[in-house]
Design a protein around this motif. Structure first.
Motif, PDB file in Angstrom:
ATOM      1  N   LYS A   7     -35.035   1.229 -40.822  1.00 44.57           N
ATOM      2  CA  LYS A   7     -35.864   1.205 -39.618  1.00 44.57           C
ATOM      3  C   LYS A   7     -36.611   2.515 -39.458  1.00 44.57           C
ATOM      4  CE  LYS A   7     -33.804  -2.022 -36.446  1.00 44.57           C
ATOM      5  NZ  LYS A   7     -33.257  -2.190 -35.105  1.00 44.57           N
ATOM      6  N   GLN A   8     -37.851   2.395 -39.087  1.00 45.13           N
ATOM      7  CA  GLN A   8     -38.675   3.567 -38.812  1.00 45.13           C
ATOM      8  C   GLN A   8     -38.832   3.703 -37.300  1.00 45.13           C
ATOM      9  OE1 GLN A   8     -39.890   5.689 -41.269  1.00 45.13           O
ATOM     10  NE2 GLN A   8     -38.558   4.454 -42.547  1.00 45.13           N
ATOM     11  N   TRP A   9     -38.852   4.925 -36.820  1.00 41.15           N
ATOM     12  CA  TRP A   9     -39.058   5.173 -35.392  1.00 41.15           C
ATOM     13  C   TRP A   9     -40.505   4.847 -35.049  1.00 41.15           C
ATOM     14  CZ3 TRP A   9     -35.948   7.681 -31.567  1.00 41.15           C
ATOM     15  CH2 TRP A   9     -34.644   7.929 -31.966  1.00 41.15           C
ATOM     16  N   GLY A  10     -40.699   4.124 -33.966  1.00 37.05           N
ATOM     17  CA  GLY A  10     -42.042   3.849 -33.467  1.00 37.05           C
ATOM     18  C   GLY A  10     -42.561   5.046 -32.698  1.00 37.05           C
ATOM     19  N   GLU A  11     -43.856   5.136 -32.522  1.00 36.70           N
ATOM     20  CA  GLU A  11     -44.457   6.263 -31.809  1.00 36.70           C
ATOM     21  C   GLU A  11     -43.953   6.353 -30.375  1.00 36.70           C
ATOM     22  OE1 GLU A  11     -46.182   8.785 -33.097  1.00 36.70           O
ATOM     23  OE2 GLU A  11     -45.835   7.789 -35.012  1.00 36.70           O
ATOM     24  N   ALA A  12     -43.787   5.207 -29.729  1.00 37.54           N
ATOM     25  CA  ALA A  12     -43.301   5.200 -28.339  1.00 37.54           C
ATOM     26  C   ALA A  12     -41.872   5.732 -28.268  1.00 37.54           C
ATOM     27  CB  ALA A  12     -43.375   3.791 -27.763  1.00 37.54           C
ATOM     28  N   SER A  13     -41.044   5.363 -29.229  1.00 36.20           N
ATOM     29  CA  SER A  13     -39.654   5.837 -29.253  1.00 36.20           C
ATOM     30  C   SER A  13     -39.584   7.337 -29.508  1.00 36.20           C
ATOM     31  CB  SER A  13     -38.862   5.098 -30.330  1.00 36.20           C
ATOM     32  OG  SER A  13     -38.821   3.726 -30.056  1.00 36.20           O
ATOM     33  N   LYS A  14     -40.409   7.816 -30.423  1.00 36.00           N
ATOM     34  CA  LYS A  14     -40.448   9.255 -30.711  1.00 36.00           C
ATOM     35  C   LYS A  14     -40.863  10.046 -29.466  1.00 36.00           C
ATOM     36  CE  LYS A  14     -41.805   8.872 -35.564  1.00 36.00           C
ATOM     37  NZ  LYS A  14     -42.878   9.175 -36.516  1.00 36.00           N
ATOM     38  N   LYS A  15     -41.880   9.529 -28.761  1.00 38.19           N
ATOM     39  CA  LYS A  15     -42.377  10.203 -27.568  1.00 38.19           C
ATOM     40  C   LYS A  15     -41.309  10.207 -26.469  1.00 38.19           C
ATOM     41  CE  LYS A  15     -46.199  10.292 -24.322  1.00 38.19           C
ATOM     42  NZ  LYS A  15     -47.430   9.674 -23.858  1.00 38.19           N
ATOM     43  N   ALA A  16     -40.620   9.087 -26.274  1.00 39.63           N
ATOM     44  CA  ALA A  16     -39.575   9.001 -25.253  1.00 39.63           C
ATOM     45  C   ALA A  16     -38.438   9.977 -25.545  1.00 39.63           C
ATOM     46  CB  ALA A  16     -39.043   7.573 -25.171  1.00 39.63           C
TER      47      ALA A  16
END
Length: 120
Positions: A7-16
């Motif tokens: 699984k790769q981290w999504g941009e929204a998850s990284k930002k959160a």
């Protein structure tokens, strides 16, 4: 069984995650570790070695914790603390056979020896 990158981290998850900042434990633990005699920038740091170095003028210095000594004696060094740390580290690696070419000194300063302290 999963094959590949996973699984790769999504941009929204990284930002959160970035917005959350340090956890409460890290907010307490990091300053505590920096003040601790076993992990902070002190002679008693558990990873500190006993070093003996010689200046170009022939003065010999023996101390525990190279980083601490370099910060406290920056005025006698011909370069910055970071340059000195890198220079003595390179000499040590050379003595351990971990460099392609032998390194014997840094700007005239030599490493006489280093050793692990006797833990009590």
């Amino acid at each position: 069984m999963q094959i590949g990158k996973g699984k790769q981290w999504g941009e929204a998850s990284k930002k959160a995650l970035a917005e959350r900042g340090q956890t409460p434990n890290l907010k307490k633990g990091t300053p505590a570790a920096q003040r601790s005699p076993k992990s902070g920038p002190f002679e008693t740091n558990r990873n500190a070695l006993i070093w003996t170095i010689r200046s170009p003028e022939g003065a010999t210095y023996t101390f525990r914790n190279l980083n601490l000594w370099l910060r406290e004696n920056a005025d006698v060094l011909p370069g910055t603390v970071d340059q000195a740390r890198a220079g003595f580290g390179q000499i040590k690696r050379s003595r351990l056979g971990k460099t392609k070419r032998p390194v014997g000194s840094w700007k005239g300063w030599t490493l006489v020896c280093w050793e692990k302290p006797d833990e009590q």
